[in-house]
Design an enzyme around this catalytic site. Structure first.
Site, PDB file in Angstrom:
ATOM      1  N   SER A 285       0.834  -1.208   0.000  1.00  0.00           N
ATOM      2  CA  SER A 285       0.000   0.000   0.000  1.00  0.00           C
ATOM      3  C   SER A 285       0.861   1.247   0.000  1.00  0.00           C
ATOM      4  O   SER A 285       1.976   1.254   0.552  1.00  0.00           O
ATOM      5  CB  SER A 285      -0.856  -0.024   1.266  1.00  0.00           C
ATOM      6  OG  SER A 285      -1.369   1.246   1.542  1.00  0.00           O
TER       7      SER A 285
ATOM      8  N   TYR B  43      -2.354  -0.356  10.107  1.00  0.00           N
ATOM      9  CA  TYR B  43      -2.564  -0.977   8.792  1.00  0.00           C
ATOM     10  C   TYR B  43      -1.261  -0.900   7.984  1.00  0.00           C
ATOM     11  O   TYR B  43      -0.793  -1.899   7.426  1.00  0.00           O
ATOM     12  CB  TYR B  43      -3.698  -0.242   8.065  1.00  0.00           C
ATOM     13  CG  TYR B  43      -3.788  -0.548   6.587  1.00  0.00           C
ATOM     14  CD1 TYR B  43      -4.227  -1.796   6.137  1.00  0.00           C
ATOM     15  CD2 TYR B  43      -3.437   0.412   5.636  1.00  0.00           C
ATOM     16  CE1 TYR B  43      -4.314  -2.078   4.778  1.00  0.00           C
ATOM     17  CE2 TYR B  43      -3.529   0.132   4.278  1.00  0.00           C
ATOM     18  CZ  TYR B  43      -3.963  -1.114   3.857  1.00  0.00           C
ATOM     19  OH  TYR B  43      -4.042  -1.394   2.516  1.00  0.00           O
TER      20      TYR B  43
HETATM   21  N1  LIG Z   1      -8.401  -0.170  -2.577  1.00  0.00           N
HETATM   22  C1  LIG Z   1      -7.320   0.561  -2.320  1.00  0.00           C
HETATM   23  O1  LIG Z   1      -7.291   1.772  -2.543  1.00  0.00           O
HETATM   24  C2  LIG Z   1      -6.078  -0.095  -1.765  1.00  0.00           C
HETATM   25  C3  LIG Z   1      -4.941   0.714  -1.572  1.00  0.00           C
HETATM   26  C4  LIG Z   1      -3.780   0.126  -1.065  1.00  0.00           C
HETATM   27  C5  LIG Z   1      -3.752  -1.222  -0.788  1.00  0.00           C
HETATM   28  N2  LIG Z   1      -4.874  -1.981  -0.973  1.00  0.00           N
HETATM   29  C6  LIG Z   1      -4.786  -3.408  -0.650  1.00  0.00           C
HETATM   30  O2  LIG Z   1      -5.233  -4.143  -1.780  1.00  0.00           O
HETATM   31  C7  LIG Z   1      -5.894  -5.331  -1.346  1.00  0.00           C
HETATM   32  C8  LIG Z   1      -7.287  -5.373  -1.927  1.00  0.00           C
HETATM   33  O3  LIG Z   1      -7.987  -4.205  -1.513  1.00  0.00           O
HETATM   34  P1  LIG Z   1      -9.510  -3.954  -1.834  1.00  0.00           P
HETATM   35  O4  LIG Z   1      -9.700  -2.485  -1.939  1.00  0.00           O
HETATM   36  O5  LIG Z   1      -9.947  -4.834  -2.923  1.00  0.00           O
HETATM   37  O6  LIG Z   1     -10.138  -4.415  -0.447  1.00  0.00           O
HETATM   38  P2  LIG Z   1     -11.450  -5.275  -0.159  1.00  0.00           P
HETATM   39  O7  LIG Z   1     -11.693  -5.182   1.309  1.00  0.00           O
HETATM   40  O8  LIG Z   1     -12.548  -4.876  -1.075  1.00  0.00           O
HETATM   41  O9  LIG Z   1     -10.989  -6.748  -0.540  1.00  0.00           O
HETATM   42  C9  LIG Z   1     -10.372  -7.642   0.350  1.00  0.00           C
HETATM   43  C10 LIG Z   1     -11.174  -8.945   0.321  1.00  0.00           C
HETATM   44  O10 LIG Z   1     -10.485  -9.881   1.133  1.00  0.00           O
HETATM   45  C11 LIG Z   1     -11.410 -10.574   1.932  1.00  0.00           C
HETATM   46  N3  LIG Z   1     -10.708 -10.945   3.159  1.00  0.00           N
HETATM   47  C12 LIG Z   1     -10.273 -10.124   4.145  1.00  0.00           C
HETATM   48  N4  LIG Z   1      -9.633 -10.817   5.094  1.00  0.00           N
HETATM   49  C13 LIG Z   1      -9.665 -12.117   4.696  1.00  0.00           C
HETATM   50  C14 LIG Z   1      -9.169 -13.320   5.239  1.00  0.00           C
HETATM   51  N5  LIG Z   1      -8.526 -13.320   6.406  1.00  0.00           N
HETATM   52  N6  LIG Z   1      -9.378 -14.480   4.566  1.00  0.00           N
HETATM   53  C15 LIG Z   1     -10.029 -14.497   3.382  1.00  0.00           C
HETATM   54  N7  LIG Z   1     -10.528 -13.369   2.807  1.00  0.00           N
HETATM   55  C16 LIG Z   1     -10.347 -12.199   3.463  1.00  0.00           C
HETATM   56  C17 LIG Z   1     -12.556  -9.616   2.182  1.00  0.00           C
HETATM   57  O11 LIG Z   1     -13.785 -10.300   2.412  1.00  0.00           O
HETATM   58  C18 LIG Z   1     -12.581  -8.804   0.893  1.00  0.00           C
HETATM   59  O12 LIG Z   1     -13.532  -9.319  -0.020  1.00  0.00           O
HETATM   60  C19 LIG Z   1      -5.857  -5.312   0.165  1.00  0.00           C
HETATM   61  O13 LIG Z   1      -4.740  -6.066   0.578  1.00  0.00           O
HETATM   62  C20 LIG Z   1      -5.663  -3.850   0.499  1.00  0.00           C
HETATM   63  O14 LIG Z   1      -5.031  -3.681   1.739  1.00  0.00           O
HETATM   64  C21 LIG Z   1      -6.031  -1.439  -1.459  1.00  0.00           C
END
Ligand SMILES: NC(=O)c1ccc[n+]([C@@H]2O[C@H](COP(=O)([O-])OP(=O)(O)OC[C@H]3O[C@@H](n4cnc5c(N)ncnc54)[C@H](O)[C@@H]3O)[C@@H](O)[C@H]2O)c1
Length: 341
Positions: free
Chosen positions: A133, A158
Site C-alpha cells: 500500500s 494498517y
Molecule cells: N483499494 C485501495 O485503494 C487499496 C490501496 C492500497 C492497498 N490496498 C490493498 O489491496 C488489497 C485489496 O484491496 P480492496 O480495496 O480490494 O479491499 P477489499 O476489502 O474490497 O478486498 C479484500 C477482500 O479480502 C477478503 N478478506 C479479508 N480478510 C480475509 C481473510 N482473512 N481471509 C479471506 N478473505 C479475506 C474480504 O472479504 C474482501 O472481499 C488489500 O490487501 C488492500 O489492503 C487497497
C-alpha cells in the site's frame, strides 16, 4: 490453461482482477471469507459478476469461502490445483479501522499472509504477487514517492502490517529464492468500489443530500488510481514473471541477484490531485453540490500521496489510461445503476 490463485476475490480489486484473468483465459481459483467489514451483498454481487464473465470467455473461475488464516483449507487448494501464480489481495483494509480493531489486521494481514507465502514456497509458485500500500510511505514529504525511499515510519497499524508483508516477502525471496512482487496501490477507485472509501462515501451522501466530513480541512492530496489501470498493472506483472528468466532459477540460486527476486512497485496514477478538486469533479458528475463539514486531521491519515510510477513502467510498460474526469464519470454511472438512485 495456467492456474492462478487470487485471494480476496470478492473484494474490490480481487473481483475486477478475476474477471480480467478469466477474460485472458486463466483458470482462477478464488478465496474470500466474505467478512462483514462492509456490505456482504456487495461482495456476493461482485462474485456474480465474475461467474457471469466465465460465460463469455475461455477462462474459468472456482470460488472458495474460507479465511486465509486456515492453512489446512489453503493447503488443500495448493495440492489440488497447483497454482502457477498467486495474487494475495485478501487483507483487512482501511487505515482508520486499524486503530479500532488491530487484532483483525494481525490475523488477516500477518498470519494469513504468512500462510499464503509459506505455501507458495512449498508448492513452487512461479511468482507470489501481493498487495502492499502507498500507506507504507507514512509521513514522507518528498513527493512523488519512489520505491527507494525509506518506509520505516508507518503512521497507522494498517501500514505497519503492509510494511511487514514487504519484509517477510524479502526474506522468503532471499532464503528460498521465491520470486515475490509487492504492489503499493495508491487510492484505488472505480465501479464496484469499497463503501468505506471516500469516493463511495461522498457519492452516497451527495446523492441523498447528507453532509460529508472533510478531514484536515480539505488540505489533502491523493493519487487516485482507476481500477482498470490497477488491474492492468497486476496482470502485467503476472505475464512478466512468466517470461522473466531472472525470476525463476531455483536450481541455481545466485545470492548476488536474490534482491531481484523481491520486487516492489508503486501502482499509482502519477497525477495526484487535491481532495477538494476530487469533490468538485464528483459534484460536477453527479450534478449536485456537497454539504461540506470541515474537520481536523485524523490519526493514522497521511496528508498527501503521490506516486512515481517509472519503475513499473520500465518493468512492464505500465501506463495509466483513465484520467480522473473519465474515471469519476464511470464510477458515478455505475453507482447510480447499482444502487438504483
Ligand atoms: N483499494 C485501495 O485503494 C487499496 C490501496 C492500497 C492497498 N490496498 C490493498 O489491496 C488489497 C485489496 O484491496 P480492496 O480495496 O480490494 O479491499 P477489499 O476489502 O474490497 O478486498 C479484500 C477482500 O479480502 C477478503 N478478506 C479479508 N480478510 C480475509 C481473510 N482473512 N481471509 C479471506 N478473505 C479475506 C474480504 O472479504 C474482501 O472481499 C488489500 O490487501 C488492500 O489492503 C487497497
Amino acid at each position: 490453461m495456467d492456474t492462478i490463485l487470487v485471494t480476496g476475490s470478492a473484494g474490490f480489486i480481487g473481483s475486477s482482477l478475476s474477471i480480467k484473468l478469466v477474460h485472458k483465459g486463466f483458470r482462477v481459483i478464488g478465496v474470500d471469507n466474505l467478512n462483514s467489514y462492509y456490505s456482504v451483498s456487495l461482495k456476493k454481487d461482485r462474485l456474480k459478476e465474475i461467474i457471469k464473465s466465465t460465460k463469455f470467455n475461455k477462462g474459468k473461475y472456482e470460488g472458495f469461502n474460507f479465511s486465509i488464516e486456515n492453512i489446512n483449507e489453503l493447503e488443500k487448494l495448493f495440492t489440488k490445483y497447483k497454482p502457477k501464480f498467486v495474487v494475495n489481495l485478501a487483507a483487512q483494509a482501511g487505515v482508520r479501522y486499524s486503530l479500532i480493531d488491530p487484532h483483525q489486521y494481525v490475523q488477516s494481514n500477518l498470519v494469513g499472509f504468512h500462510n499464503i507465502i509459506y505455501l507458495s514456497k512449498k508448492y513452487d509458485v512461479r511468482n507470489f504477487i501481493y498487495a502492499s500500500s502507498s500507506s507504507v510511505y507514512g509521513g514522507n514529504t518528498n513527493m512523488p514517492f519512489n520505491e527507494s525511499q525509506s518506509v520505516d515510519h508507518p503512521v497507522s497499524f494498517y501500514a505497519a502490517t503492509k510494511k511487514c508483508n514487504e519484509v517477510i516477502a524479502h526474506s522468503y525471496s532471499h532464503i528460498y529464492d521465491l520470486p515475490t512482487t509487492g504492489l503499493r496501490f495508491f487510492t484505488v477507485y472505480g465501479p464496484w468500489g469499497r463503501p468505506d472509501m471516500a469516493p463511495m462515501i461522498f457519492t452516497k451522501a451527495i446523492l441523498s443530500g447528507d453532509e460529508i466530513n472533510i478531514f484536515n480541512n480539505g488540505e489533502m492530496m491523493r493519487d487516485f488510481t482507476y481500477i482498470d489501470d490497477v488491474v492492468d498493472g497486476i496482470v502485467g506483472c503476472v505475464y512478466k514473471s512468466a517470461e522473466s528468466s531472472d525470476n525463476f532459477n531455483r536450481d541455481k540460486p545466485d545470492p548476488s541477484i536474490s534482491f531481484a527476486k523481491h520486487k516492489i512497485f508503486n501502482v499509482g496514477n502519477g497525477n495526484p490531485i487535491k481532495l477538494m478538486k476530487f469533490i468538485e469533479l464528483l459534484e460536477l458528475s453527479i450534478g449536485k453540490s456537497a454539504k461540506k463539514i470541515f474537520k481536523p486531521m485524523q490519526t493514522g491519515d497521511v496528508i498527501a500521496t503521490s506516486a512515481n510510477i517509472n519503475k513499473l513502467s520500465d518493468w512492464i510498460g505500465y501506463e495509466p489510461k483513465i484520467n480522473l474526469t473519465e474515471g469519476i464519470g464511470k464510477f458515478v454511472k455505475w453507482y447510480k445503476e447499482y444502487v438504483r438512485i
